[in-house]
Design a protein around this motif. Structure first.
Motif, PDB file in Angstrom:
ATOM      1  N   LEU A 151       4.728  -1.005  12.856  1.00 20.41           N
ATOM      2  CA  LEU A 151       4.576  -0.652  11.311  1.00 20.41           C
ATOM      3  C   LEU A 151       4.839   0.963  10.698  1.00 20.41           C
ATOM      4  O   LEU A 151       4.001   1.768  11.195  1.00 20.41           O
ATOM      5  CB  LEU A 151       3.960  -1.250  10.771  1.00 20.41           C
ATOM      6  N   VAL A 152       6.244   1.871  10.571  1.00 24.36           N
ATOM      7  CA  VAL A 152       5.458   3.229  10.334  1.00 24.36           C
ATOM      8  C   VAL A 152       5.916   3.432   8.508  1.00 24.36           C
ATOM      9  O   VAL A 152       6.818   2.658   8.010  1.00 24.36           O
ATOM     10  CB  VAL A 152       6.948   3.850  10.600  1.00 24.36           C
ATOM     11  N   ASP A 153       5.161   3.756   8.299  1.00 24.56           N
ATOM     12  CA  ASP A 153       5.318   4.075   6.105  1.00 24.56           C
ATOM     13  C   ASP A 153       4.150   5.536   6.399  1.00 24.56           C
ATOM     14  O   ASP A 153       2.967   4.879   6.733  1.00 24.56           O
ATOM     15  CB  ASP A 153       5.404   3.240   5.508  1.00 24.56           C
ATOM     16  N   ASP A 154       5.284   6.054   5.738  1.00 27.06           N
ATOM     17  CA  ASP A 154       3.949   7.673   4.982  1.00 27.06           C
ATOM     18  C   ASP A 154       2.982   7.429   4.440  1.00 27.06           C
ATOM     19  O   ASP A 154       2.202   8.087   4.251  1.00 27.06           O
ATOM     20  CB  ASP A 154       5.120   8.859   4.502  1.00 27.06           C
ATOM     21  N   GLU A 155       3.155   6.017   3.333  1.00 28.96           N
ATOM     22  CA  GLU A 155       1.920   5.621   2.446  1.00 28.96           C
ATOM     23  C   GLU A 155       0.965   4.378   2.765  1.00 28.96           C
ATOM     24  O   GLU A 155       1.251   3.633   3.832  1.00 28.96           O
ATOM     25  CB  GLU A 155       3.071   4.763   1.263  1.00 28.96           C
ATOM     26  N   PRO A 156      -0.562   5.385   3.288  1.00 23.45           N
ATOM     27  CA  PRO A 156      -0.920   4.405   4.401  1.00 23.45           C
ATOM     28  C   PRO A 156      -1.848   3.259   3.474  1.00 23.45           C
ATOM     29  O   PRO A 156      -2.252   2.678   3.956  1.00 23.45           O
ATOM     30  CB  PRO A 156      -2.825   5.305   4.108  1.00 23.45           C
ATOM     31  N   ALA A 157      -1.609   3.068   2.287  1.00 28.09           N
ATOM     32  CA  ALA A 157      -1.665   2.042   1.490  1.00 28.09           C
ATOM     33  C   ALA A 157      -1.291   0.709   1.611  1.00 28.09           C
ATOM     34  O   ALA A 157      -0.900  -0.772   1.761  1.00 28.09           O
ATOM     35  CB  ALA A 157      -2.133   2.042  -0.084  1.00 28.09           C
ATOM     36  N   ILE A 158      -0.189   1.293   1.634  1.00 27.44           N
ATOM     37  CA  ILE A 158       1.056   0.156   2.393  1.00 27.44           C
ATOM     38  C   ILE A 158       0.920  -0.524   3.694  1.00 27.44           C
ATOM     39  O   ILE A 158       1.147  -0.981   4.428  1.00 27.44           O
ATOM     40  CB  ILE A 158       2.962   0.872   1.925  1.00 27.44           C
ATOM     41  N   VAL A 159       0.941   1.088   4.677  1.00 26.32           N
ATOM     42  CA  VAL A 159       0.267   0.202   5.817  1.00 26.32           C
ATOM     43  C   VAL A 159      -0.384  -0.839   6.198  1.00 26.32           C
ATOM     44  O   VAL A 159      -0.099  -1.590   7.059  1.00 26.32           O
ATOM     45  CB  VAL A 159       0.405   1.678   7.240  1.00 26.32           C
ATOM     46  N   ARG A 160      -1.710  -0.178   5.106  1.00 24.53           N
ATOM     47  CA  ARG A 160      -2.930  -1.745   5.031  1.00 24.53           C
ATOM     48  C   ARG A 160      -2.401  -2.269   4.470  1.00 24.53           C
ATOM     49  O   ARG A 160      -2.787  -3.636   5.209  1.00 24.53           O
ATOM     50  CB  ARG A 160      -4.478  -0.675   4.629  1.00 24.53           C
ATOM     51  N   LEU A 161      -2.013  -2.632   3.470  1.00 20.85           N
ATOM     52  CA  LEU A 161      -1.634  -4.119   3.787  1.00 20.85           C
ATOM     53  C   LEU A 161      -0.574  -5.198   3.887  1.00 20.85           C
ATOM     54  O   LEU A 161      -0.386  -5.856   3.917  1.00 20.85           O
ATOM     55  CB  LEU A 161      -0.726  -3.992   2.126  1.00 20.85           C
ATOM     56  N   CYS A 162       0.860  -3.977   4.801  1.00 20.77           N
ATOM     57  CA  CYS A 162       1.942  -5.172   5.477  1.00 20.77           C
ATOM     58  C   CYS A 162       0.325  -5.316   5.994  1.00 20.77           C
ATOM     59  O   CYS A 162       0.989  -6.077   7.329  1.00 20.77           O
ATOM     60  CB  CYS A 162       2.494  -4.447   5.781  1.00 20.77           C
ATOM     61  N   GLN A 163      -0.063  -4.129   7.295  1.00 19.60           N
ATOM     62  CA  GLN A 163      -1.039  -4.512   8.606  1.00 19.60           C
ATOM     63  C   GLN A 163      -2.020  -6.114   8.092  1.00 19.60           C
ATOM     64  O   GLN A 163      -1.793  -6.379   9.067  1.00 19.60           O
ATOM     65  CB  GLN A 163      -2.011  -3.454   9.137  1.00 19.60           C
ATOM     66  N   ARG A 164      -2.667  -5.933   7.332  1.00 24.67           N
ATOM     67  CA  ARG A 164      -3.095  -7.221   6.929  1.00 24.67           C
ATOM     68  C   ARG A 164      -2.213  -8.502   7.012  1.00 24.67           C
ATOM     69  O   ARG A 164      -2.997  -9.659   7.848  1.00 24.67           O
ATOM     70  CB  ARG A 164      -4.170  -6.945   5.567  1.00 24.67           C
ATOM     71  N   ILE A 165      -1.233  -8.409   6.077  1.00 23.37           N
ATOM     72  CA  ILE A 165      -0.145  -9.539   5.877  1.00 23.37           C
ATOM     73  C   ILE A 165       0.304 -10.195   7.620  1.00 23.37           C
ATOM     74  O   ILE A 165      -0.064 -11.760   8.139  1.00 23.37           O
ATOM     75  CB  ILE A 165       1.054  -9.712   5.131  1.00 23.37           C
ATOM     76  N   LEU A 166       0.703  -9.563   8.234  1.00 28.44           N
ATOM     77  CA  LEU A 166       1.166  -9.157   9.408  1.00 28.44           C
ATOM     78  C   LEU A 166       0.438  -9.757   9.970  1.00 28.44           C
ATOM     79  O   LEU A 166       0.694 -10.606  11.479  1.00 28.44           O
ATOM     80  CB  LEU A 166       2.161  -8.637  10.039  1.00 28.44           C
ATOM     81  N   GLU A 167      -1.313  -9.233  10.544  1.00 33.31           N
ATOM     82  CA  GLU A 167      -2.212  -9.773  11.712  1.00 33.31           C
ATOM     83  C   GLU A 167      -2.785 -10.991  11.036  1.00 33.31           C
ATOM     84  O   GLU A 167      -3.486 -11.991  12.169  1.00 33.31           O
ATOM     85  CB  GLU A 167      -3.505  -8.549  11.336  1.00 33.31           C
TER      86      GLU A 167
END
Length: 142
Positions: free
Chosen positions: A8-24
């Motif tokens: 998961l690659v995005d320069d916005e850490p908040a987007i990365v964390r949100l997507c990470q939580r949803i997908l995990e």
């Protein structure tokens, strides 16, 4: 597809964390990255099933990341996630062989999950078609 390894690659850490939580929560294995260079190094050293990338990033844009990723792991599924969707961007992404496009911000977590599942399925279908296409000459001989 639980157990799928997603970069998961995005320069916005908040987007990365949100997507990470949803997908995990859906049992995907997530490798979160906020830098394109780190993403390339990850792809060089680990087998990745799906690359989810933003298109507009500071050091290397998503198009370049996709092109380099395809050179390293040609079979990788790719989902583009962008807040700046345009027809030109979509066409360029499709020309690079991406398996899906998701516009940010998505309203429901189901949008992300559906896009991920569709990208993985699309990639598997392309690989299956290529496999049977390669076998076709053998069937023609027999």
């Amino acid at each position: 597809m639980p157990g799928t390894r997603i970069l998961l690659v995005d320069d916005e850490p908040a987007i990365v964390r949100l997507c990470q939580r949803i997908l995990e929560r859906s049992s995907y294995q997530i490798i979160p990255v906020t830098d394109s260079g780190v993403a390339i190094e990850t792809i060089k050293h680990q087998e990745i099933d799906l690359l989810i990338t933003d298109l507009l990033m500071p050091t290397m844009d998503g198009f370049e990341l996709i092109a380099q990723s395809r050179k390293i792991q040609p079979e990788i599924a790719i989902l583009v996630m962008t807040a700046y969707g345009s027809i030109d961007m979509a066409i360029r992404a499709l020309q690079l062989g991406v398996n899906g496009l998701l516009l940010k911000p998505f309203r429901k977590k189901s949008e992300l999950l559906s896009a991920v599942e569709e990208a993985i399925t699309s990639n598997q279908n392309k690989r299956t078609a290529a496999y049977f296409s390669a076998l076709q000459p053998l069937f023609d001989i027999s």
